[in-house]
Design a protein around this motif. Structure first.
Motif, short mmCIF file in Angstrom:
data_model
loop_
_atom_site.label_atom_id
_atom_site.label_comp_id
_atom_site.label_asym_id
_atom_site.label_seq_id
_atom_site.Cartn_x
_atom_site.Cartn_y
_atom_site.Cartn_z
N PRO A 73 0.83 -1.21 0.00
CA PRO A 73 0.00 0.00 0.00
C PRO A 73 0.86 1.25 0.00
N PRO A 78 -0.54 2.90 -4.61
CA PRO A 78 0.02 1.64 -4.11
C PRO A 78 1.01 1.08 -5.14
N ASP A 178 -5.88 -1.45 -3.77
CA ASP A 178 -5.86 -1.87 -2.36
C ASP A 178 -7.25 -2.24 -1.87
#
Length: 296
Positions: A73, A78, A178
């Motif tokens: 992340p 990310p 994510d």
């Protein structure tokens, strides 16, 4: 798939995969890694396996494998690492191909994820701006919700791809952001418990064809074929240390047959089974092997 087990090296410089395992390359600004127990490049070696800053693992086969972040992340973007390769041959229209690769979680990372897949395309996918997730849907992927927790054994990710024709590239990694990546911390005692790092080995893409014979080469779990259900199949095991029995499971994992291996040969009457996907398991002195086959 060229260099399917990452054994062939070229420059042998440092640890990045693209320096050492031609023709694999990174399609974005991230740096997937190379591991080998024999070469002077890659991360540190120990015995027949590899011990390094990300963990310890024996290769699925051969002496090398790749490593990449499936979940890292970040803000604002990310990080996703990918392995991309130009295939040996362009895929043929209206042909089915069996795509396989093996993954295992690096045991010094405590986050397990479910998102890893293979995206097959006519042209290379590239992002030279950052290392954020690619916005593509992989045609072959680990089932959503099936967290890849195991850090001891290799897990097979497999599927059948029906080619449109002209496909030349395959990219492996996590194509989800994510929020849509399934994840769980499975070991909170590890300092990097919030990142998901995985090893990749034995990548293959095989055109499916009809045959009445499987030749199982020494320590090669990747050979697959399809059968017609009016055939009898004779399996020739060429391993010198093969066991005396094999097992066949159906597509939902139910054991449907315990069979004997006599003089390294097993005979199976395929007309006993309906059409579909099956798994063949056998045991050598080194490890347990599991392959897929299809009856159509």
């Amino acid at each position: 798939m060229p260099n399917p087990s990452f054994e062939d090296t070229t420059n042998c410089v440092g640890f990045p995969l693209y320096n050492n395992s031609f023709p694999c390359f990174s399609p974005n600004l991230a740096t997937p890694d190379y591991y080998s127990s024999l070469n002077t490049c890659g991360y540190d070696r120990l015995y027949a396996g590899i011990i390094n800053g990300t963990g310890f693992q024996l290769p699925m086969s051969g002496d090398a494998f790749a490593g990449l972040y499936l979940y890292l992340p970040g803000n604002p973007f990310p990080t996703r690492e990918y392995i991309e390769v130009s295939l040996i041959d362009t895929l043929k229209a209206n042909k089915d191909y069996l795509v396989n690769f093996f993954v295992t979680r690096a045991n010094k990372f405590g986050m397990a994820v479910d998102a890893v897949g293979a995206y097959i395309s006519n042209n290379p996918i590239l992002n030279q701006i950052n290392a954020s997730p690619f916005p593509f849907q992989p045609q072959i992927e680990n089932p959503p919700g099936n967290l890849l927790i195991d850090s001891l054994n290799w897990t097979l990710v497999s599927g059948i791809y029906s080619a449109v024709g002209g496909e030349k590239y395959m990219t492996i990694g996590n194509f989800y952001d994510d929020a849509t990546t399934g994840k769980m911390i499975v070991d909170s005692s590890i300092d990097v418990s919030n990142n998901g790092y995985y090893y990749i080995d034995d990548v293959s893409i095989i055109e499916l064809n009809t045959s009445s014979l499987i030749n199982l080469m020494p320590y090669n779990p990747l050979i697959r074929t399809i059968f017609s259900n009016d055939e009898s199949a004779q399996l020739h095991f060429q391993n010198s240390d093969i066991g005396n029995n094999y097992k066949i499971y159906n597509s939902i994992g139910e054991l449907i047959l315990n069979g004997a291996i006599v003089n390294s040969i097993a005979n199976i009457l395929l007309n006993n089974y309906s059409k579909g996907l099956y798994f063949l398991e056998w045991v050598s002195k080194r490890k347990i092997y599991l392959i897929k086959f299809i009856i159509q």
